[in-house]
Motif scaffolding. Structure first.
Motif, short mmCIF file in Angstrom:
data_model
loop_
_atom_site.label_atom_id
_atom_site.label_comp_id
_atom_site.label_asym_id
_atom_site.label_seq_id
_atom_site.Cartn_x
_atom_site.Cartn_y
_atom_site.Cartn_z
N PRO A 174 -40.47 -1.96 -27.80
CA PRO A 174 -40.98 -1.27 -26.61
C PRO A 174 -39.94 -1.20 -25.51
O PRO A 174 -39.11 -2.10 -25.38
CB PRO A 174 -42.17 -2.15 -26.18
CG PRO A 174 -42.53 -2.95 -27.39
CD PRO A 174 -41.27 -3.13 -28.17
N LYS A 175 -39.99 -0.11 -24.75
CA LYS A 175 -39.03 0.09 -23.65
C LYS A 175 -39.10 -1.10 -22.68
O LYS A 175 -40.17 -1.59 -22.36
CB LYS A 175 -39.41 1.38 -22.90
CG LYS A 175 -38.25 2.02 -22.16
CD LYS A 175 -38.62 3.43 -21.73
CE LYS A 175 -37.59 4.03 -20.81
NZ LYS A 175 -36.23 4.01 -21.33
N GLY A 176 -37.93 -1.56 -22.27
CA GLY A 176 -37.88 -2.66 -21.32
C GLY A 176 -38.12 -4.02 -21.95
O GLY A 176 -38.30 -5.02 -21.25
N LYS A 177 -38.15 -4.09 -23.30
CA LYS A 177 -38.34 -5.38 -23.99
C LYS A 177 -37.17 -5.63 -24.95
O LYS A 177 -37.35 -5.66 -26.16
CB LYS A 177 -39.65 -5.37 -24.79
CG LYS A 177 -40.90 -5.14 -23.96
CD LYS A 177 -41.53 -6.46 -23.54
CE LYS A 177 -42.74 -6.23 -22.66
NZ LYS A 177 -43.98 -6.63 -23.25
N PRO A 178 -35.94 -5.77 -24.40
CA PRO A 178 -34.78 -5.93 -25.30
C PRO A 178 -34.87 -7.20 -26.14
O PRO A 178 -34.28 -7.28 -27.21
CB PRO A 178 -33.59 -5.98 -24.33
CG PRO A 178 -34.18 -6.44 -23.02
CD PRO A 178 -35.57 -5.87 -22.98
N GLY A 179 -35.60 -8.21 -25.65
CA GLY A 179 -35.70 -9.46 -26.39
C GLY A 179 -36.34 -9.29 -27.75
O GLY A 179 -35.98 -9.98 -28.71
N ILE A 180 -37.29 -8.33 -27.86
CA ILE A 180 -37.98 -8.12 -29.14
C ILE A 180 -37.01 -7.54 -30.17
O ILE A 180 -36.93 -8.00 -31.30
CB ILE A 180 -39.20 -7.19 -28.94
CG1 ILE A 180 -40.26 -7.92 -28.10
CG2 ILE A 180 -39.79 -6.75 -30.28
CD1 ILE A 180 -41.47 -7.08 -27.77
N ALA A 181 -36.24 -6.51 -29.76
CA ALA A 181 -35.25 -5.91 -30.67
C ALA A 181 -34.22 -6.96 -31.07
O ALA A 181 -33.78 -7.01 -32.22
CB ALA A 181 -34.58 -4.72 -30.00
N TRP A 182 -33.83 -7.80 -30.11
CA TRP A 182 -32.82 -8.84 -30.40
C TRP A 182 -33.35 -9.81 -31.45
O TRP A 182 -32.64 -10.15 -32.39
CB TRP A 182 -32.45 -9.58 -29.11
CG TRP A 182 -31.35 -10.59 -29.35
CD1 TRP A 182 -31.50 -11.88 -29.77
CD2 TRP A 182 -29.94 -10.37 -29.23
NE1 TRP A 182 -30.27 -12.48 -29.91
CE2 TRP A 182 -29.30 -11.58 -29.58
CE3 TRP A 182 -29.17 -9.27 -28.84
CZ2 TRP A 182 -27.91 -11.71 -29.56
CZ3 TRP A 182 -27.79 -9.41 -28.82
CH2 TRP A 182 -27.17 -10.62 -29.17
N ARG A 183 -34.62 -10.25 -31.30
CA ARG A 183 -35.17 -11.21 -32.26
C ARG A 183 -35.24 -10.60 -33.66
O ARG A 183 -34.92 -11.26 -34.65
CB ARG A 183 -36.56 -11.69 -31.81
CG ARG A 183 -36.50 -12.71 -30.69
CD ARG A 183 -37.81 -13.49 -30.54
NE ARG A 183 -38.94 -12.64 -30.17
CZ ARG A 183 -39.20 -12.26 -28.92
NH1 ARG A 183 -38.38 -12.60 -27.93
NH2 ARG A 183 -40.26 -11.51 -28.67
N LYS A 184 -35.68 -9.33 -33.73
CA LYS A 184 -35.72 -8.67 -35.04
C LYS A 184 -34.33 -8.58 -35.66
O LYS A 184 -34.14 -8.80 -36.87
CB LYS A 184 -36.32 -7.25 -34.90
CG LYS A 184 -37.81 -7.21 -34.59
CD LYS A 184 -38.24 -5.75 -34.46
CE LYS A 184 -39.72 -5.60 -34.17
NZ LYS A 184 -40.06 -4.18 -33.90
N ALA A 185 -33.34 -8.23 -34.83
CA ALA A 185 -31.96 -8.10 -35.31
C ALA A 185 -31.42 -9.46 -35.75
O ALA A 185 -30.73 -9.57 -36.77
CB ALA A 185 -31.08 -7.50 -34.22
N ALA A 186 -31.74 -10.51 -34.95
CA ALA A 186 -31.27 -11.86 -35.29
C ALA A 186 -31.85 -12.30 -36.64
O ALA A 186 -31.16 -12.89 -37.47
CB ALA A 186 -31.65 -12.85 -34.19
N ASN A 187 -33.14 -11.98 -36.87
CA ASN A 187 -33.76 -12.34 -38.15
C ASN A 187 -33.06 -11.62 -39.31
O ASN A 187 -32.78 -12.22 -40.35
CB ASN A 187 -35.25 -11.96 -38.13
CG ASN A 187 -36.07 -12.84 -37.21
OD1 ASN A 187 -35.57 -13.85 -36.70
ND2 ASN A 187 -37.30 -12.46 -36.95
N ALA A 188 -32.78 -10.33 -39.12
CA ALA A 188 -32.11 -9.55 -40.18
C ALA A 188 -30.71 -10.09 -40.45
O ALA A 188 -30.29 -10.23 -41.61
CB ALA A 188 -32.05 -8.08 -39.78
N MET A 189 -29.98 -10.42 -39.38
CA MET A 189 -28.61 -10.93 -39.54
C MET A 189 -28.62 -12.34 -40.16
O MET A 189 -27.72 -12.70 -40.92
CB MET A 189 -27.88 -10.96 -38.20
CG MET A 189 -27.52 -9.58 -37.65
SD MET A 189 -26.56 -8.57 -38.81
CE MET A 189 -25.06 -9.55 -38.96
N ALA A 190 -29.66 -13.12 -39.84
CA ALA A 190 -29.76 -14.47 -40.44
C ALA A 190 -29.93 -14.35 -41.96
O ALA A 190 -29.27 -15.05 -42.73
CB ALA A 190 -30.94 -15.22 -39.83
#
Length: 266
Positions: free
Chosen positions: A32-48
């Motif tokens: 969602p717009k203005g929620k960069p933390g959510i995209a970051w957590r999803k990306a961190a999970n994928a990179m992990a």
């Protein structure tokens, strides 16, 4: 990037993953717009998970042999090593005849020959990229839709006088169509129509705005087991492989020490 509670450092089995890699991965994870933390957590999970798979590939001594994905486009070394790891670690057996037949018997109605649609339409031609022309054509198509719905029996007469398609000489009739015979937006509208029904809203394609009538509809016959057996066996095997691959990844996660990602029970 400085350490920030929204963007924690990612460490997998003692190996730090550069924040720049996680940041680059966020573009593949909508939030969602203005929620960069959510995209970051999803990306961190994928990179992990990616890091875990590459660590396991290292442990097994798997060497990259990139495959060609398309002319001039090859896998990266990392993609090739992850693919080779999964091919080596995840094996499933081909489904038995009983399993294939049981899956087919669950709902044979799913497997049909393509439908046949008998279709007429009225075209209000325009270039959809030209906003003014498209708006004018849409307004005309809305008016024609109202007229067609008010007098369904007069559809052919309306098409003969108002359509911009060569089919106007046949009262808008396009004859029999099947899947793949028309542009995707037109076909999508056909799939939603019942026999004798007229589209309640004009349909936009690259040719312009269409008012469509389903003159006749023939559902494809149910296909016999022998016709769909091989396709069904492939689908069952693919599903089993995906399930086994998820279990393999879940096992790696269970055995790993991960900070900065939230990989709960898979």
């Amino acid at each position: 990037m400085a350490h920030h509670p929204l963007f924690p450092d990612l460490v997998v089995n003692g190996q730090a993953v550069p924040q720049a890699l996680v940041a680059a991965e966020t573009q593949h994870h909508p939030a969602p717009k203005g929620k960069p933390g959510i995209a970051w957590r999803k990306a961190a999970n994928a990179m992990a998970i990616r890091t875990l798979l590459l660590q396991e590939a290292d442990r097994r001594g798997i060497i990259a042999d990139p495959a060609q994905l398309a002319p001039g486009r090859h896998e990266t070394d990392d993609e090739a090593r992850i693919r080779a790891l999964l091919e080596a670690a995840v094996t499933v057996t081909r489904p038995s005849e009983d399993e294939i037949r049981a899956e087919w018997a669950r709902d044979p109605d799913r497997f049909r020959a393509p439908p046949l649609w008998e279709v007429s339409h009225i075209l209000c031609a325009c270039d959809p990229r030209d906003d003014a022309a498209s708006a004018a054509a849409q307004a005309r198509a809305l008016d024609l839709t109202r007229q067609a719905l008010a007098d369904p029996a007069g559809f052919a007469r309306l098409a003969a006088t108002a359509s911009d398609c060569g089919s106007k000489s046949a009262g808008g009739a396009l004859g029999q169509l099947g899947p793949g015979d028309t542009v995707p937006e037109f076909e999508s509208a056909l799939r939603a129509l019942a026999e004798r029904q007229i589209t309640p809203e004009p349909v936009l394609t690259r040719h312009g705005w269409h008012v469509i009538r389903m003159d006749g509809l023939a559902r494809g016959r149910v296909l016999p087991y022998e016709t769909v057996r091989d396709r069904l066996a492939d689908a069952i095997e693919k599903l089993a492989w995906a399930r086994a691959a998820r279990q393999f990844v879940a096992q790696l996660v269970d055995e790993a020490r991960i900070n900065g990602a939230d990989l709960g029970p898979a």
